[in-house]
Motif scaffolding. Structure first.
Motif, PDB file in Angstrom:
ATOM      1  N   TYR A 140      -3.365 -10.744  -1.741  1.00 37.06           N
ATOM      2  CA  TYR A 140      -3.283  -9.343  -2.150  1.00 37.06           C
ATOM      3  C   TYR A 140      -1.987  -8.726  -1.626  1.00 37.06           C
ATOM      4  N   TRP A 141      -1.559  -9.132  -0.436  1.00 38.97           N
ATOM      5  CA  TRP A 141      -0.261  -8.688   0.098  1.00 38.97           C
ATOM      6  C   TRP A 141       0.828  -9.017  -0.920  1.00 38.97           C
ATOM      7  N   LEU A 142       0.781 -10.232  -1.491  1.00 35.97           N
ATOM      8  CA  LEU A 142       1.770 -10.621  -2.497  1.00 35.97           C
ATOM      9  C   LEU A 142       1.629  -9.803  -3.775  1.00 35.97           C
ATOM     10  N   MET A 143       0.399  -9.455  -4.143  1.00 40.61           N
ATOM     11  CA  MET A 143       0.203  -8.626  -5.337  1.00 40.61           C
ATOM     12  C   MET A 143       0.951  -7.305  -5.232  1.00 40.61           C
ATOM     13  N   LEU A 144       1.031  -6.789  -4.012  1.00 41.37           N
ATOM     14  CA  LEU A 144       1.675  -5.494  -3.797  1.00 41.37           C
ATOM     15  C   LEU A 144       3.167  -5.527  -4.097  1.00 41.37           C
ATOM     16  N   VAL A 173       0.194  -1.685   2.222  1.00 51.81           N
ATOM     17  CA  VAL A 173      -0.719  -1.167   1.200  1.00 51.81           C
ATOM     18  C   VAL A 173      -0.447   0.314   0.955  1.00 51.81           C
ATOM     19  N   ARG A 174      -0.309   1.096   2.019  1.00 51.41           N
ATOM     20  CA  ARG A 174      -0.064   2.535   1.871  1.00 51.41           C
ATOM     21  C   ARG A 174       1.253   2.797   1.148  1.00 51.41           C
ATOM     22  N   GLU A 175       2.290   2.025   1.511  1.00 49.99           N
ATOM     23  CA  GLU A 175       3.597   2.219   0.881  1.00 49.99           C
ATOM     24  C   GLU A 175       3.565   1.837  -0.591  1.00 49.99           C
ATOM     25  N   ALA A 176       2.907   0.712  -0.904  1.00 46.32           N
ATOM     26  CA  ALA A 176       2.906   0.211  -2.280  1.00 46.32           C
ATOM     27  C   ALA A 176       1.992   1.019  -3.190  1.00 46.32           C
ATOM     28  N   ARG A 177       0.847   1.430  -2.687  1.00 42.36           N
ATOM     29  CA  ARG A 177      -0.136   2.099  -3.538  1.00 42.36           C
ATOM     30  C   ARG A 177      -0.028   3.619  -3.468  1.00 42.36           C
ATOM     31  N   GLY A 178       0.515   4.140  -2.380  1.00 37.15           N
ATOM     32  CA  GLY A 178       0.805   5.578  -2.277  1.00 37.15           C
ATOM     33  C   GLY A 178      -0.371   6.478  -2.619  1.00 37.15           C
ATOM     34  N   LYS A 179      -0.116   7.407  -3.539  1.00 32.87           N
ATOM     35  CA  LYS A 179      -1.124   8.402  -3.908  1.00 32.87           C
ATOM     36  C   LYS A 179      -2.314   7.795  -4.639  1.00 32.87           C
ATOM     37  N   LYS A 180      -2.163   6.568  -5.115  1.00 33.13           N
ATOM     38  CA  LYS A 180      -3.244   5.934  -5.876  1.00 33.13           C
ATOM     39  C   LYS A 180      -4.468   5.642  -5.020  1.00 33.13           C
ATOM     40  N   ILE A 181      -4.276   5.545  -3.697  1.00 29.23           N
ATOM     41  CA  ILE A 181      -5.420   5.332  -2.808  1.00 29.23           C
ATOM     42  C   ILE A 181      -5.718   6.584  -1.988  1.00 29.23           C
ATOM     43  N   ALA A 190      -9.692  -1.356  -9.256  1.00 29.17           N
ATOM     44  CA  ALA A 190      -8.987  -0.367 -10.064  1.00 29.17           C
ATOM     45  C   ALA A 190      -9.480   1.043  -9.745  1.00 29.17           C
ATOM     46  N   HIS A 191     -10.791   1.191  -9.558  1.00 25.99           N
ATOM     47  CA  HIS A 191     -11.369   2.491  -9.230  1.00 25.99           C
ATOM     48  C   HIS A 191     -10.873   2.988  -7.877  1.00 25.99           C
ATOM     49  N   LEU A 192     -10.689   2.078  -6.932  1.00 30.48           N
ATOM     50  CA  LEU A 192     -10.227   2.443  -5.589  1.00 30.48           C
ATOM     51  C   LEU A 192      -8.723   2.669  -5.519  1.00 30.48           C
ATOM     52  N   GLY A 193      -7.998   2.267  -6.551  1.00 34.30           N
ATOM     53  CA  GLY A 193      -6.550   2.411  -6.542  1.00 34.30           C
ATOM     54  C   GLY A 193      -5.809   1.209  -5.996  1.00 34.30           C
ATOM     55  N   LEU A 194      -6.544   0.134  -5.693  1.00 36.29           N
ATOM     56  CA  LEU A 194      -5.893  -1.076  -5.191  1.00 36.29           C
ATOM     57  C   LEU A 194      -5.122  -1.791  -6.291  1.00 36.29           C
TER      58      LEU A 194
END
Length: 251
Positions: A57-61, A138-146, A166-170
Motif C-alpha cells: 500500500y505504501w507503493l500504491m501511494l 499516507v497523510r501527504e499522499a491522500r491529504g483531504k481525502k482522508i 474508496a469510502h475511507l479515502g485510501l
C-alpha cells in the motif's frame, strides 16, 4: 547504426499484488517513482489486484491516482516485527547459549534467552517511529481525502476491501487497470508490459531443467520426485500467469 528511438509513455500504470515487505525497500521504491514522475511529468496510476497491503500500500501511494477492485484487500497501515522464543526448548536439549557482544543492545531480543523489558521498549520505539513515517506518507499522499476519518482506526493495521478503502479515502475509487487507463488515455491506448522476458523451451516452461540441474547437484544426489514436480508445478503456474498478463494487454 540506426538512431535509437525514444519512447515517452502517456502514463504509467503500476499493478500491485503483494501483502507487503520491507518498509525501507517500500520507501526507496516509492521515492524513486515519485522522483521520476516529477522529472518526466508523467502521470502514474496504481492499481491493487488481490491485495496491496502494508508495504504494497505504501507503493500504491506513489500513484497520482490510486485504484482497487471491489474485492481487493487494501491497507494494513502498520509495522510488524515477528520472532520466536526458544528458551525452554534449548534447556530441554541441554544446550548453553553463548553470545558475546560489545554494546548493551547488540543482542536485542535474542530468542534463546528470556525477554528483557527494556529491550522490548527499544523495539517498540523503532516500530512506532517506522509507523509514524508510514502514516506521514499516507497523510501527504491522500491529504483531504482522508480528512474526518478516524485515524486510530485507519492506522490500526486493518485491511479493507476495495469498496471500503474508496469510502475511507485510501483509494480514489474502484476500477480495473485496463478500463481506467482507457478512460484516462483513450480507446486507442496501447499497453507496453514491463516484465521479465518470456521463457522459451518446454523444459524451461515446466521447470524440469532448473529442477534437475539445481536439485541434482545437492550433495550429489538425484532429485526426488516431489521436489521436481513441485518445481515444475510452480514454474507452470508462473508461466500461465505471465501468458495471461500478455493476453490481457494484447501482446
Amino acid at each position: 547504426m540506426p538512431a535509437l528511438k525514444t519512447f515517452r509513455p502517456a502514463a504509467v500504470a503500476i499493478s500491485l499484488n503483494s501483502p507487503g515487505g520491507s518498509a525501507t525497500q517500500s520507501e526507496l521504491i516509492y521515492e524513486r517513482i515519485r522522483t521520476l514522475a516529477k522529472q518526466t511529468k508523467t502521470p502514474v496510476y496504481t492499481f491493487a489486484e488481490d491485495i496491496a497491503a502494508s508495504g504494497a500500500y505504501w507503493l500504491m501511494l506513489a500513484g497520482n491516482e490510486v485504484y482497487a477492485n471491489r474485492t481487493s484487500l487494501v491497507g494494513s497501515i502498520g509495522v510488524i516485527n515477528s520472532t520466536f522464543g526458544a528458551v525452554e526448548a534449548i534447556k530441554r536439549l541441554g544446550l548453553e547459549r553463548r553470545v558475546y557482544t560489545a554494546g548493551k543492545y547488540k543482542g536485542l531480543l535474542d530468542p534463546f534467552r528470556p525477554v528483557h523489558k527494556d529491550e522490548e521498549e527499544r523495539l517498540a520505539e523503532m516500530l512506532r517511529d517506522t509507523h509514524d513515517s508510514f502514516k506521514a506518507v499516507v497523510r501527504e499522499a491522500r491529504g483531504k481525502k482522508i480528512a474526518g476519518v478516524n485515524e486510530e482506526e485507519l492506522f490500526s493495521g486493518r485491511v479493507w476491501t476495495g469498496r471500503q478503502a474508496a469510502h475511507l479515502g485510501l483509494t480514489d475509487g474502484v476500477a480495473p487497470l485496463e478500463t481506467k487507463m482507457r478512460d484516462k488515455v483513450g480507446d486507442n491506448v496501447h499497453f507496453v508490459l514491463c516484465s521479465e522476458p518470456l521463457r522459451r523451451g518446454l523444459a524451461d516452461v515446466f521447470g524440469v531443467r532448473a529442477g534437475l540441474s539445481g536439485l541434482g547437484g545437492l550433495l550429489g544426489r538425484q532429485p526426488d520426485f516431489y521436489s521436481v514436480t513441485s518445481c515444475a508445478s510452480q514454474a507452470l503456474l508462473d508461466e500461465l500467469q505471465y501468458r495471461s498478463m500478455m493476453a490481457r494487454y494484447g501482446l
